[in-house]
Scaffold this motif. Structure first.
Motif, PDB file in Angstrom:
ATOM      1  N   LYS A 131       0.816  -1.230   0.000  1.00 21.16           N
ATOM      2  CA  LYS A 131       0.000   0.000   0.000  1.00 21.16           C
ATOM      3  C   LYS A 131       0.842   1.269   0.000  1.00 21.16           C
ATOM      4  N   GLU A 132       2.078   1.153   0.473  1.00 16.93           N
ATOM      5  CA  GLU A 132       2.953   2.337   0.526  1.00 16.93           C
ATOM      6  C   GLU A 132       3.821   2.464  -0.732  1.00 16.93           C
ATOM      7  N   SER A 133       3.588   1.606  -1.721  1.00 17.99           N
ATOM      8  CA  SER A 133       4.435   1.575  -2.918  1.00 17.99           C
ATOM      9  C   SER A 133       4.474   2.923  -3.630  1.00 17.99           C
ATOM     10  N   VAL A 134       5.672   3.314  -4.065  1.00 17.34           N
ATOM     11  CA  VAL A 134       5.831   4.584  -4.798  1.00 17.34           C
ATOM     12  C   VAL A 134       5.189   4.493  -6.180  1.00 17.34           C
ATOM     13  N   TYR A 135       4.829   3.276  -6.597  1.00 14.69           N
ATOM     14  CA  TYR A 135       4.234   3.105  -7.927  1.00 14.69           C
ATOM     15  C   TYR A 135       2.711   3.247  -7.905  1.00 14.69           C
ATOM     16  N   LEU A 136       2.154   3.433  -6.715  1.00 20.54           N
ATOM     17  CA  LEU A 136       0.702   3.595  -6.621  1.00 20.54           C
ATOM     18  C   LEU A 136       0.327   5.071  -6.657  1.00 20.54           C
ATOM     19  N   GLU A 137      -0.552   5.427  -7.583  1.00 19.87           N
ATOM     20  CA  GLU A 137      -1.172   6.752  -7.573  1.00 19.87           C
ATOM     21  C   GLU A 137      -2.595   6.551  -7.092  1.00 19.87           C
ATOM     22  N   LYS A 138      -2.862   6.983  -5.852  1.00 22.27           N
ATOM     23  CA  LYS A 138      -4.121   6.655  -5.176  1.00 22.27           C
ATOM     24  C   LYS A 138      -4.244   5.134  -5.149  1.00 22.27           C
ATOM     25  N   ASN A 139      -5.181   4.545  -5.923  1.00 19.89           N
ATOM     26  CA  ASN A 139      -5.286   3.075  -5.911  1.00 19.89           C
ATOM     27  C   ASN A 139      -4.947   2.479  -7.281  1.00 19.89           C
ATOM     28  N   TYR A 140      -4.211   3.229  -8.090  1.00 18.28           N
ATOM     29  CA  TYR A 140      -3.851   2.796  -9.447  1.00 18.28           C
ATOM     30  C   TYR A 140      -2.357   2.524  -9.531  1.00 18.28           C
ATOM     31  N   CYS A 141      -1.988   1.343 -10.053  1.00 11.69           N
ATOM     32  CA  CYS A 141      -0.568   1.003 -10.202  1.00 11.69           C
ATOM     33  C   CYS A 141      -0.053   1.518 -11.544  1.00 11.69           C
ATOM     34  N   THR A 142       0.951   2.386 -11.487  1.00  7.60           N
ATOM     35  CA  THR A 142       1.488   2.985 -12.717  1.00  7.60           C
ATOM     36  C   THR A 142       2.358   2.003 -13.507  1.00  7.60           C
ATOM     37  N   VAL A 143       2.709   0.864 -12.897  1.00  3.72           N
ATOM     38  CA  VAL A 143       3.542  -0.128 -13.599  1.00  3.72           C
ATOM     39  C   VAL A 143       2.674  -1.083 -14.425  1.00  3.72           C
ATOM     40  N   CYS A 144       1.660  -1.703 -13.757  1.00  4.70           N
ATOM     41  CA  CYS A 144       0.883  -2.732 -14.466  1.00  4.70           C
ATOM     42  C   CYS A 144      -0.536  -2.295 -14.808  1.00  4.70           C
ATOM     43  N   GLY A 145      -0.951  -1.115 -14.329  1.00  5.83           N
ATOM     44  CA  GLY A 145      -2.287  -0.609 -14.670  1.00  5.83           C
ATOM     45  C   GLY A 145      -3.424  -1.190 -13.845  1.00  5.83           C
ATOM     46  N   THR A 146      -3.095  -1.963 -12.804  1.00  2.00           N
ATOM     47  CA  THR A 146      -4.142  -2.553 -11.960  1.00  2.00           C
ATOM     48  C   THR A 146      -4.787  -1.483 -11.075  1.00  2.00           C
ATOM     49  N   VAL A 147      -6.114  -1.548 -10.961  1.00  4.00           N
ATOM     50  CA  VAL A 147      -6.837  -0.677 -10.030  1.00  4.00           C
ATOM     51  C   VAL A 147      -7.235  -1.512  -8.820  1.00  4.00           C
ATOM     52  N   HIS A 148      -6.788  -1.075  -7.640  1.00  6.37           N
ATOM     53  CA  HIS A 148      -7.140  -1.760  -6.385  1.00  6.37           C
ATOM     54  C   HIS A 148      -8.357  -1.046  -5.796  1.00  6.37           C
ATOM     55  N   ALA A 149      -9.556  -1.488  -6.209  1.00  8.62           N
ATOM     56  CA  ALA A 149     -10.790  -0.771  -5.880  1.00  8.62           C
ATOM     57  C   ALA A 149     -11.196  -0.921  -4.418  1.00  8.62           C
ATOM     58  N   VAL A 150     -10.987  -2.125  -3.853  1.00  5.67           N
ATOM     59  CA  VAL A 150     -11.281  -2.371  -2.431  1.00  5.67           C
ATOM     60  C   VAL A 150     -10.053  -3.063  -1.853  1.00  5.67           C
ATOM     61  N   ARG A 151      -9.491  -2.465  -0.784  1.00 10.19           N
ATOM     62  CA  ARG A 151      -8.214  -2.967  -0.257  1.00 10.19           C
ATOM     63  C   ARG A 151      -8.316  -3.313   1.223  1.00 10.19           C
ATOM     64  N   ASP A 152      -8.411  -4.610   1.487  1.00 10.17           N
ATOM     65  CA  ASP A 152      -8.349  -5.130   2.855  1.00 10.17           C
ATOM     66  C   ASP A 152      -9.381  -4.467   3.777  1.00 10.17           C
ATOM     67  N   VAL A 153     -10.650  -4.476   3.350  1.00 11.23           N
ATOM     68  CA  VAL A 153     -11.717  -3.849   4.145  1.00 11.23           C
ATOM     69  C   VAL A 153     -12.356  -4.883   5.070  1.00 11.23           C
ATOM     70  N   SER A 154     -12.427  -4.553   6.353  1.00 13.80           N
ATOM     71  CA  SER A 154     -13.073  -5.412   7.352  1.00 13.80           C
ATOM     72  C   SER A 154     -14.004  -4.567   8.219  1.00 13.80           C
ATOM     73  N   PHE A 155     -15.163  -5.120   8.559  1.00 11.49           N
ATOM     74  CA  PHE A 155     -16.057  -4.464   9.525  1.00 11.49           C
ATOM     75  C   PHE A 155     -17.101  -5.457  10.003  1.00 11.49           C
ATOM     76  N   ASP A 156     -17.755  -5.111  11.118  1.00 14.96           N
ATOM     77  CA  ASP A 156     -18.872  -5.902  11.651  1.00 14.96           C
ATOM     78  C   ASP A 156     -20.134  -5.051  11.609  1.00 14.96           C
ATOM     79  N   LEU A 157     -21.268  -5.715  11.395  1.00 15.62           N
ATOM     80  CA  LEU A 157     -22.580  -5.062  11.471  1.00 15.62           C
ATOM     81  C   LEU A 157     -23.396  -5.809  12.515  1.00 15.62           C
ATOM     82  N   TYR A 158     -23.947  -5.066  13.477  1.00 13.75           N
ATOM     83  CA  TYR A 158     -24.677  -5.693  14.580  1.00 13.75           C
ATOM     84  C   TYR A 158     -26.186  -5.640  14.342  1.00 13.75           C
ATOM     85  N   PRO A 159     -26.936  -6.547  14.979  1.00 13.77           N
ATOM     86  CA  PRO A 159     -28.395  -6.544  14.809  1.00 13.77           C
ATOM     87  C   PRO A 159     -28.998  -5.191  15.190  1.00 13.77           C
ATOM     88  N   GLY A 160     -29.849  -4.673  14.320  1.00 13.22           N
ATOM     89  CA  GLY A 160     -30.541  -3.405  14.585  1.00 13.22           C
ATOM     90  C   GLY A 160     -29.686  -2.171  14.415  1.00 13.22           C
TER      91      GLY A 160
END
Length: 279
Positions: A26-55
């Motif tokens: 995630k700290e790579s100098v090749y990432l512009e926001k979530n876009y890799c300038t080397v291979c063109g990959t877009v990392h749209a969702v990166r390691d997202v975790s959460f819980d949702l409780y009843p109600g």
């Protein structure tokens, strides 16, 4: 607050492209926001975790392109995620990563456990079906075959979302944007799902219409104690609806906590900008 979450999301990832050694850090100098300038990959969702409780109402806020809607589409099985796990605390699904279930099992979850209200009603409604037909279709998909029950429930839902019954045979294509959203909400609630997803539901609506849709959502939550995930780029919407909130930027969660706490004392520079733009 309940001890056990109704929904657990763990390490969700979605990338468009193969990725390369340069862009998985995630700290790579090749990432512009979530876009890799080397291979063109877009990392749209990166390691997202959460819980949702009843109600609980969980807000997910972030600018356009932050990954919040992509993540919601993955949770609702509209698109596949690259990796990660999602667990639903329902007896028949205990311990199973629902992302890896069969399409038949996913359809069951969409019919019985999840409800979805899309930003664009065209994605959630058949515009050339009658309004009552849209709701009936969802109930039939869930195995309901009793015509009088379907009609009674559909009318009840339309009344609950303030659609006049004299208009129930009309097609949503002739309705205003606010009315279309209310029909979508009625359809999403038709099988009493314990979890409701709402994706930018007030975007593009006039302010007075926005207010009536938000009031309706609050009323539904209060009466049904349904768990909701509300996605919005508008902090005012999140402030009105959400108990807890997650702030996303470039596919990552950068801040989370009680909504009031985030609004009163934002920690991340981006969240600070969001909050100050409200003042």
């Amino acid at each position: 607050m309940y001890e056990k979450p109704i929904l657990q999301v763990k390490h969700l990832q979605k990338q468009f492209g193969e990725g390369c050694p340069h862009c998985f850090d995630k700290e790579s100098v090749y990432l512009e926001k979530n876009y890799c300038t080397v291979c063109g990959t877009v990392h749209a969702v990166r390691d997202v975790s959460f819980d949702l409780y009843p109600g609980e109402v969980l807000g997910i806020v972030g600018e356009s392109g932050s990954g919040k809607s992509t993540m919601l589409q993955g949770l609702y099985f509209d698109s596949s995620m690259t990796s990660g796990a999602v667990y639903i605390n329902q007896s028949e699904l205990t311990g199973q990563n629902v992302l890896s279930l069969s399409s038949q099992q996913k359809r069951y979850i969409r019919n019985y456990i999840y409800g979805m209200v899309y930003q664009n009603p065209v994605d959630g409604l058949k515009m050339k079906f009658s309004s009552i037909g849209n709701i009936a279709e969802k109930m039939i998909a869930a195995g309901n075959r009793n015509v009088s029950n379907i009609e009674k429930r559909s009318k009840e839902l339309l009344e609950n979302v303030h659609i006049p019954l004299r208009r129930m045979k009309e097609e949503p294509q002739y309705f205003s944007g606010g009315m279309q959203q209310r029909v979508q909400i009625a359809k999403a609630l038709s099988n009493n799902p314990p979890i409701l997803f709402l994706d930018e539901v007030t975007t593009g609506l006039d302010l007075s219409v926005q207010a009536s849709v938000l009031d309706l959502i609050k009323q539904i939550q209060r009466e049904l104690h349904i768990s909701m995930v509300v996605v919005s780029h508008d902090l005012a919407v999140i402030r009105m609806l959400a108990d807890r909130s997650i702030v996303m930027l470039n596919g990552e969660v950068i801040e989370n906590g009680l909504t009031d706490q985030i609004l009163e004392d934002p920690q991340h520079e981006y969240t600070q900008q969001l909050v100050y733009s409200l003042l």
